[in-house]
Design a protein around this motif. Structure first.
Motif, short mmCIF file in Angstrom:
data_model
loop_
_atom_site.label_atom_id
_atom_site.label_comp_id
_atom_site.label_asym_id
_atom_site.label_seq_id
_atom_site.Cartn_x
_atom_site.Cartn_y
_atom_site.Cartn_z
N LYS A 1 0.82 -1.21 0.00
CA LYS A 1 0.00 0.00 0.00
C LYS A 1 0.85 1.26 0.00
CE LYS A 1 -4.07 -1.48 2.66
NZ LYS A 1 -4.85 -1.08 3.85
N GLY A 2 2.16 1.09 0.05
CA GLY A 2 3.05 2.25 0.07
C GLY A 2 3.14 2.91 1.44
N LEU A 3 2.72 2.21 2.49
CA LEU A 3 2.79 2.78 3.84
C LEU A 3 4.08 2.37 4.52
CD1 LEU A 3 -0.86 1.91 4.92
CD2 LEU A 3 0.03 4.17 4.32
N SER A 4 4.61 3.28 5.30
CA SER A 4 5.84 2.96 6.00
C SER A 4 5.68 3.24 7.49
CB SER A 4 6.98 3.79 5.41
OG SER A 4 8.00 3.91 6.37
N PHE A 5 6.07 2.29 8.30
CA PHE A 5 5.88 2.40 9.74
C PHE A 5 7.20 2.29 10.51
CE2 PHE A 5 1.91 1.01 7.98
CZ PHE A 5 0.99 1.79 8.65
N GLY A 6 8.30 2.44 9.85
CA GLY A 6 9.58 2.27 10.52
C GLY A 6 9.79 0.80 10.86
N ARG A 7 10.51 0.57 11.94
CA ARG A 7 10.74 -0.81 12.35
C ARG A 7 9.56 -1.36 13.14
NH1 ARG A 7 16.09 -2.49 12.00
NH2 ARG A 7 17.60 -0.78 11.88
N VAL A 8 9.21 -2.60 12.89
CA VAL A 8 8.20 -3.28 13.70
C VAL A 8 8.94 -4.21 14.66
CG1 VAL A 8 6.19 -4.78 13.68
CG2 VAL A 8 6.53 -3.13 11.83
N ALA A 9 8.76 -3.98 15.95
CA ALA A 9 9.49 -4.76 16.96
C ALA A 9 8.66 -5.96 17.41
CB ALA A 9 9.82 -3.87 18.16
N ILE A 10 9.29 -7.12 17.34
CA ILE A 10 8.64 -8.39 17.69
C ILE A 10 9.21 -8.87 19.02
CG2 ILE A 10 8.28 -10.78 16.95
CD1 ILE A 10 8.77 -9.85 14.05
N ASN A 11 8.35 -9.23 19.96
CA ASN A 11 8.79 -9.77 21.25
C ASN A 11 9.18 -11.24 21.10
OD1 ASN A 11 8.24 -7.64 23.43
ND2 ASN A 11 6.35 -7.65 22.21
N ILE A 12 10.32 -11.58 21.63
CA ILE A 12 10.75 -12.98 21.59
C ILE A 12 11.17 -13.39 23.00
CG2 ILE A 12 12.45 -14.58 20.65
CD1 ILE A 12 12.35 -13.04 18.07
N SER A 13 10.57 -14.47 23.48
CA SER A 13 10.81 -14.85 24.86
C SER A 13 11.94 -15.86 24.98
CB SER A 13 9.53 -15.39 25.49
OG SER A 13 9.19 -16.59 24.85
N ALA A 14 12.34 -16.10 26.22
CA ALA A 14 13.51 -16.94 26.49
C ALA A 14 13.38 -18.34 25.90
CB ALA A 14 13.72 -17.04 28.00
N VAL A 15 12.22 -18.95 26.08
CA VAL A 15 12.03 -20.32 25.59
C VAL A 15 12.16 -20.37 24.07
CG1 VAL A 15 10.43 -22.26 25.49
CG2 VAL A 15 10.55 -20.86 27.56
N GLN A 16 11.64 -19.34 23.41
CA GLN A 16 11.78 -19.28 21.95
C GLN A 16 13.24 -19.20 21.54
OE1 GLN A 16 8.82 -15.86 21.68
NE2 GLN A 16 8.72 -16.66 19.61
N MET A 17 13.98 -18.38 22.26
CA MET A 17 15.39 -18.17 21.91
C MET A 17 16.23 -19.40 22.21
SD MET A 17 16.38 -15.62 20.30
CE MET A 17 17.89 -14.68 20.44
N ALA A 18 15.85 -20.14 23.25
CA ALA A 18 16.67 -21.27 23.67
C ALA A 18 16.40 -22.53 22.87
CB ALA A 18 16.45 -21.53 25.15
N ASN A 19 15.16 -22.74 22.46
CA ASN A 19 14.81 -24.05 21.91
C ASN A 19 14.42 -24.07 20.45
OD1 ASN A 19 15.02 -24.94 24.53
ND2 ASN A 19 12.86 -24.55 24.92
N SER A 20 14.22 -22.91 19.87
CA SER A 20 13.60 -23.01 18.56
C SER A 20 14.48 -22.41 17.48
CB SER A 20 12.25 -22.33 18.57
OG SER A 20 12.42 -20.95 18.47
N GLU A 21 14.00 -22.56 16.30
CA GLU A 21 14.67 -22.02 15.12
C GLU A 21 14.15 -20.63 14.85
OE1 GLU A 21 16.29 -24.78 12.38
OE2 GLU A 21 17.05 -24.41 14.39
N VAL A 22 13.98 -19.87 15.91
CA VAL A 22 13.23 -18.62 15.78
C VAL A 22 13.88 -17.66 14.80
CG1 VAL A 22 14.24 -17.60 17.85
CG2 VAL A 22 12.04 -16.80 17.06
N VAL A 23 15.20 -17.55 14.83
CA VAL A 23 15.86 -16.60 13.94
C VAL A 23 15.75 -17.08 12.49
CG1 VAL A 23 18.03 -15.46 13.36
CG2 VAL A 23 17.39 -15.77 15.75
#
Ligand code: C2E
Ligand code: CA
Ligand code: CA
Ligand code: CA
Length: 277
Positions: free
Chosen positions: A106-128
Motif C-alpha cells: 500500500k506504500g505505507l511505512s511504519f519504521g521498524r516493527v518490533a517483535i517480542n521474543i521470549s527466552a524459551v523461543q530463543m533457547a529451543n527453537s529455530e526462531v531466527v
C-alpha cells in the motif's frame, strides 16, 4: 473496544494461574492456534520525542477466547511453560511479516516493527531462521524489523542464545533490550550485546514527577545508553508531564497510551492519518 482492564476475566491474574487453569488454558491455546480467528496482532506506535513523527511499532499478541480477551501477561507464561510459545511465536512472526508486506504494497511505512521474543523461543527453537525465512518470503528488509528481549532472556547465556544473537546481528536486525532496569544484566554484558535500543520499563516512567529515585534511574539510563550508542525507548508513557520530562532529558523515542494504545492494523492506518495532520 477490544481490550480494557475488566475484559480479562476467565483466568486469574497473571502470576498465579492455578494448575487446573493452566492445563485448561493450554488446551484452549492449542485450539486457538488451529482456529485462526482467536489470535490477533495489535500494533502500538513508537514516537520520536523531538519531531513527534512515527518512529516504529511494537507488535503485541491478543487472544480472544470464548468471548473474552485474555491478557498476554497471563497466557504467554503458560505457553512458555508448555513449550507452545514456539508455535505461537511462529504465528506471530508469520502474521507480522504478512502485515508488513501488505503495508509495503500500500506504500505505507511504519519504521521498524518490533517483535517480542521470549527466552524459551530463543533457547529451543529455530526462531531466527523462521524470522529470516519469513522476511525473504515476504520481501521485507532488515530495516523494517526489530526484536525485543528482556534482560532475563539474555541472562540465559546458552550456545543457542548466543548463536541466535549473532545471526540477528549478521542479518542487521535491530535488537532492543526490553523492560530495562528490572533484570540483572551486567553493564559489561550489556555493552557486549551490541543492542540498538534500550527500553526503559514502565515502572520507572510511572515515577516521573513522583519519585526522585525513579527520575534518577531514568536519566542515568539515558546517559548510559547514549554512551553505549543505544537509543532509548520509554515504555508506558501516559501523561504530558512524562513526555516533557523525557524529551527534555534526551530520550529519543516514546511509547505509551499518551500517543496511542496497541491497535489492530486497520485502526493503526487511520490513526496514522489523523496523527499526521
Ligand atoms: P511488553 O513487551 O513489556 O509490552 C508492553 C506492555 O505494556 C503491553 O502489554 C502494552 O499493551 C502495555 N502498554 C503500552 N503502553 C502502555 C501505557 O501507556 N500504559 C499501560 N498501562 N500499559 C501500556 P500487553 O500487550 O498486555 O503485553 C504484555 C506482555 O506480554 C508484553 O510485555 C510481552 O512481554 C508479552 N507479549 C505480548 N505479545 C507477545 C508476543 O507476540 N510474543 C511474546 N513472546 N511475548 C509477548
Ligand atoms: Ca516488548
Ligand atoms: Ca516492555
Ligand atoms: Ca514487560
Amino acid at each position: 473496544k477490544q481490550s480494557g482492564k475488566n475484559t480479562y476475566r476467565m483466568f486469574d491474574e497473571s502470576m498465579d494461574v492455578s494448575m487446573q487453569n493452566r492445563v485448561r488454558m493450554q488446551r484452549l491455546l492449542k485450539d486457538a492456534m488451529q482456529a485462526d480467528d482467536q489470535l490477533m496482532l495489535n500494533f502500538q506506535p513508537q514516537i520520536d520525542s523531538q519531531t513527534e513523527q512515527l518512529h516504529g511499532l511494537e507488535v503485541l499478541l491478543r487472544w480472544h477466547c470464548q468471548g473474552e480477551w485474555i491478557s498476554p501477561a497471563t497466557f504467554i507464561p503458560v505457553a512458555e511453560d508448555s513449550g507452545q510459545i514456539v508455535e505461537l511465536g511462529r504465528w506471530v512472526i508469520e502474521n507480522t511479516l504478512a502485515q508488513i508486506s501488505r503495508w509495503q504494497q500500500k506504500g505505507l511505512s511504519f519504521g521498524r516493527v518490533a517483535i517480542n521474543i521470549s527466552a524459551v523461543q530463543m533457547a529451543n527453537s529455530e526462531v531466527v531462521k523462521d524470522l529470516l525465512d519469513a522476511m525473504k518470503r515476504y520481501d521485507v528488509g532488515s530495516d523494517s524489523i526489530a526484536v525485543e528481549f528482556t534482560e532475563s532472556t539474555l541472562m540465559v547465556r546458552s550456545n543457542q542464545l548466543l548463536n541466535n544473537l549473532s545471526r540477528l546481528r549478521e542479518a542487521k536486525i535491530a535488537i532492543a533490550i526490553d523492560d530495562f532496569g528490572t533484570g540483572y544484566c551486567s553493564l559489561s554484558y550489556l555493552k557486549e550485546l551490541n543492542a540498538q535500543y534500550l527500553k526503559i520499563d514502565k515502572s520507572f516512567i510511572d515515577g516521573i514527577g513522583e519519585r526522585y529515585s525513579d527520575e534518577c534511574i531514568v536519566t542515568a539510563t539515558i546517559a548510559m545508553a547514549n554512551g553505549l550508542e543505544m537509543a532509548v525507548v520509554a515504555e508506558g508513557v501516559e501523561t504530558e508531564a512524562q513526555v516533557a520530562y523525557l524529551r527534555q532529558h534526551g530520550c529519543e523515542t516514546i511509547q505509551g497510551y499518551y500517543y496511542g494504545r496497541p491497535m489492530p492494523a486497520e485502526t493503526l492506518e487511520s490513526w496514522m492519518q489523523s496523527h499526521a495532520q
